[in-house]
Design a protein around this motif. Sequence first.
Motif, mmCIF file in Angstrom:
data_model
loop_
_atom_site.group_PDB
_atom_site.id
_atom_site.type_symbol
_atom_site.label_atom_id
_atom_site.label_comp_id
_atom_site.label_asym_id
_atom_site.label_seq_id
_atom_site.Cartn_x
_atom_site.Cartn_y
_atom_site.Cartn_z
ATOM 1 N N TRP A 194 5.434 2.825 -6.573
ATOM 2 C CA TRP A 194 4.556 1.870 -5.901
ATOM 3 C C TRP A 194 3.063 1.888 -6.034
ATOM 4 C CZ3 TRP A 194 9.311 0.503 -4.287
ATOM 5 C CH2 TRP A 194 9.514 -0.392 -3.621
ATOM 6 N N HIS A 195 2.639 3.074 -6.569
ATOM 7 C CA HIS A 195 1.434 3.314 -6.823
ATOM 8 C C HIS A 195 1.144 2.393 -8.158
ATOM 9 C CE1 HIS A 195 -2.515 5.080 -8.014
ATOM 10 N NE2 HIS A 195 -1.970 5.404 -9.293
ATOM 11 N N HIS A 196 2.060 2.659 -9.052
ATOM 12 C CA HIS A 196 1.882 1.988 -10.348
ATOM 13 C C HIS A 196 2.265 0.595 -10.394
ATOM 14 C CE1 HIS A 196 0.764 5.769 -12.648
ATOM 15 N NE2 HIS A 196 1.760 6.392 -12.069
ATOM 16 N N LYS A 197 3.046 0.116 -9.329
ATOM 17 C CA LYS A 197 3.351 -1.301 -9.328
ATOM 18 C C LYS A 197 2.236 -2.067 -9.135
ATOM 19 C CE LYS A 197 8.258 -1.166 -8.254
ATOM 20 N NZ LYS A 197 8.912 -1.891 -9.120
ATOM 21 N N PHE A 198 1.725 -1.696 -7.835
ATOM 22 C CA PHE A 198 0.412 -2.509 -7.433
ATOM 23 C C PHE A 198 -0.805 -2.206 -8.162
ATOM 24 C CE2 PHE A 198 3.822 -2.993 -4.287
ATOM 25 C CZ PHE A 198 3.761 -4.302 -4.150
ATOM 26 N N ALA A 199 -1.085 -1.204 -8.965
ATOM 27 C CA ALA A 199 -1.942 -0.997 -9.980
ATOM 28 C C ALA A 199 -2.044 -2.006 -10.984
ATOM 29 C CB ALA A 199 -2.146 0.489 -10.267
ATOM 30 N N THR A 252 0.858 -1.185 0.183
ATOM 31 C CA THR A 252 0.075 -0.023 -0.074
ATOM 32 C C THR A 252 0.832 1.402 -0.012
ATOM 33 O OG1 THR A 252 -0.206 0.070 2.491
ATOM 34 C CG2 THR A 252 -1.922 -1.055 1.194
ATOM 35 N N GLY A 253 2.070 1.083 -0.247
ATOM 36 C CA GLY A 253 3.118 2.369 -0.390
ATOM 37 C C GLY A 253 2.702 3.437 -1.219
ATOM 38 N N GLY A 254 2.091 2.972 -2.200
ATOM 39 C CA GLY A 254 1.669 3.907 -3.176
ATOM 40 C C GLY A 254 0.674 4.753 -2.897
ATOM 41 N N ASP A 306 9.410 10.550 -3.162
ATOM 42 C CA ASP A 306 8.075 10.884 -3.971
ATOM 43 C C ASP A 306 8.217 9.901 -5.108
ATOM 44 O OD1 ASP A 306 7.651 12.902 -2.098
ATOM 45 O OD2 ASP A 306 7.167 14.278 -3.579
ATOM 46 N N GLY A 307 9.447 9.830 -5.923
ATOM 47 C CA GLY A 307 9.412 8.910 -6.987
ATOM 48 C C GLY A 307 8.902 7.453 -6.880
ATOM 49 N N LEU A 308 9.428 7.066 -5.631
ATOM 50 C CA LEU A 308 9.304 5.901 -5.094
ATOM 51 C C LEU A 308 7.695 5.535 -4.654
ATOM 52 C CD1 LEU A 308 12.335 4.228 -3.693
ATOM 53 C CD2 LEU A 308 11.510 4.030 -5.885
ATOM 54 N N ILE A 309 7.096 6.551 -4.042
ATOM 55 C CA ILE A 309 5.760 6.629 -3.987
ATOM 56 C C ILE A 309 4.829 6.401 -5.298
ATOM 57 C CG2 ILE A 309 3.584 7.846 -3.200
ATOM 58 C CD1 ILE A 309 5.386 8.922 -0.852
ATOM 59 N N LEU A 358 6.392 16.495 -2.459
ATOM 60 C CA LEU A 358 6.581 17.366 -3.486
ATOM 61 C C LEU A 358 5.165 17.319 -4.292
ATOM 62 C CD1 LEU A 358 10.179 16.854 -4.556
ATOM 63 C CD2 LEU A 358 9.365 18.976 -3.464
ATOM 64 N N ILE A 359 4.792 16.288 -4.316
ATOM 65 C CA ILE A 359 3.376 16.244 -5.187
ATOM 66 C C ILE A 359 2.341 15.797 -4.396
ATOM 67 C CG2 ILE A 359 4.667 15.609 -7.431
ATOM 68 C CD1 ILE A 359 4.151 12.560 -6.637
ATOM 69 N N ASN A 360 1.087 15.560 -4.998
ATOM 70 C CA ASN A 360 -0.078 15.440 -4.013
ATOM 71 C C ASN A 360 -0.407 13.761 -3.838
ATOM 72 O OD1 ASN A 360 -0.941 18.261 -3.779
ATOM 73 N ND2 ASN A 360 -1.709 18.153 -6.180
ATOM 74 N N SER A 361 0.049 13.104 -4.747
ATOM 75 C CA SER A 361 -0.123 11.615 -4.551
ATOM 76 C C SER A 361 0.677 10.889 -5.617
ATOM 77 C CB SER A 361 -1.862 11.465 -4.656
ATOM 78 O OG SER A 361 -2.046 11.260 -6.028
ATOM 79 N N GLY A 362 0.713 9.628 -5.298
ATOM 80 C CA GLY A 362 1.494 8.891 -6.314
ATOM 81 C C GLY A 362 0.904 8.613 -7.531
ATOM 82 N N ALA A 363 -0.357 9.138 -7.708
ATOM 83 C CA ALA A 363 -1.148 9.126 -8.921
ATOM 84 C C ALA A 363 -0.760 10.190 -9.888
ATOM 85 C CB ALA A 363 -2.633 8.613 -8.932
ATOM 86 N N ASP A 364 -0.177 11.401 -9.393
ATOM 87 C CA ASP A 364 -0.119 12.428 -10.039
ATOM 88 C C ASP A 364 0.497 12.297 -11.472
ATOM 89 O OD1 ASP A 364 -1.446 13.562 -8.148
ATOM 90 O OD2 ASP A 364 0.260 15.036 -7.522
ATOM 91 N N ILE A 365 1.814 11.094 -11.368
ATOM 92 C CA ILE A 365 2.424 10.990 -12.719
ATOM 93 C C ILE A 365 1.962 9.898 -13.242
ATOM 94 C CG2 ILE A 365 4.719 10.539 -13.551
ATOM 95 C CD1 ILE A 365 5.938 12.028 -11.012
ATOM 96 N N SER A 366 1.363 10.076 -14.390
ATOM 97 C CA SER A 366 0.828 9.101 -15.001
ATOM 98 C C SER A 366 1.645 8.303 -15.997
ATOM 99 C CB SER A 366 -0.354 9.605 -16.188
ATOM 100 O OG SER A 366 0.268 10.478 -17.158
#
Length: 501
Positions: free
Chosen positions: A155-160, A30-32, A149-152, A38-46
């Motif tokens: 992790w968001h995309h990894k587990f998505a 759930t790390g994502g 921030d880059g790893l958050i 620096l960004i709002n959430s791990g989903a900010d970068i698509s």
Amino acid sequence: MVAFAFFSCEKDLPTYYEFQGYEFASVDPTGGNWKPILINSGADISLPTPSAPGSPAYLQEIEDLKEQVARMTEVETKAVTYWTQNPIIRWNEIALELVAKYNLIPGPNPDGSYTLPNPANPNGPPAFPFAHPPYAVRALAYLSVAQFDGLISAWHHKFAFNRDAPFVQDPSIKATYVGNIIPSYPSDGAVVASVSRQILTQMFPLEAEYLAEREAEHLRCLLLSGANVQSDIDAGRTIGQAISGIALARAASDGMRNAQAPKPVSDSIAQAALDRFGWEWINRELPQRPVGLTPLYGKVRMWSVDNVEQTRPIPPPAIGSPEYLADVAILKDFAANVTQERRRIANFWQDGLGTYTPPGHWNEFAKEFIVKYRLNPLRSARTFAYLNMAMMDGGISCWDAKYYYHYPRPIQVIDGFTTIAGTPNFPAYTSGHSVFSAAGAEVLAYIFPSEAQLVRGWAEEAAISRVYGGIHWTFDATVGTAQGIDVAGYTIEVARNDGAD
């Protein structure tokens, strides 16, 4: 679990670890969802949806990977072992190495004048940067925050997308480390490589070629390890480039470029303190530089504190007051009774020129705990991010106090007084070592609670070391320690609310 290889004296360059096995204590699926800086959430970068494991495009990537692994040389095998276990540690080691290399005071010109290092002309002379403690901790903070921030985001995309690593997809692929199974898209190692190269190149521009070589080696090792195909790596680089841009935009406007003020500004700061308190610090180093170190560092943008004045400590004792005279007696006693143990403590915590500075010292401690507790790259980045954010905020608060109070050092006002640790080029109150160390210790105590007593003891020793060395008053150390604890509290509050605990 790990063998140690000492490439030099511990205090000169970082200690390099040779990993023999490092299975993560957790993979944090759930790390994502954690809150970045620096960004709002791990989903900010698509990222684009990756090719499915059974698709022709992915199968071709697998075949390309197997061909590369089959041709791997002995040198490449060693490089894979070095890079792919925990890349956060590797890039932190590189950063500390560069800090130590550039932690050299620019010398005077033949006419006795001084030229400041200039980022617009990094070759100099003098070369840019002078990696003194405020500069070093800022570089470490931007590096580690961008990594986190880059790893958050990774992790968001990894587990998505949840695409298994190549060695899981095809058991014929020999994987370097099979104990740490996490989704491969995007490559977390590629995020770290891209972010680290770009941040460190900005901070140490003369090392651009070296850093590009390290990034290229790291990226190739991700492929050869059997953990990533090329599209995993490309996606990781996309995140790294995006995060780096955001981090460097913040750095460009945080006020650091104005920290080393010209002489008229420095003189006006000294005059303001003289008018306000009746004292001023006067530089006693030889040869004497015309201005103190970064007089306006106290105005640099902080990470977790809204206004530096809310962390400003109480005034130091008035010159000639009973409290001041009592401290004079203490320092004279220490100077007359320099025991072997006091000298050892003063030398151990010196962290002077040619070393990785006091903040770097605490990064070394963090690295040891990360390995001891087997943190994955995401948690490793989180540790370094909060550690360096707190120490940078502590340094800003400390420098605000230094130049607001402009308090003399003992060597300036005690007749015949000498030190055993040099003469720093900035005012006494409060002690930078004390603030950096207390802030660092509090963050490490929060993240590694079983080490709390140990690290807080180290912070107290770091503080008193500057008094043993004759550089600081005891109240510089005690108030500086309290100041570091206070400032770290703001960062720890951020950490408590990021969703990781």
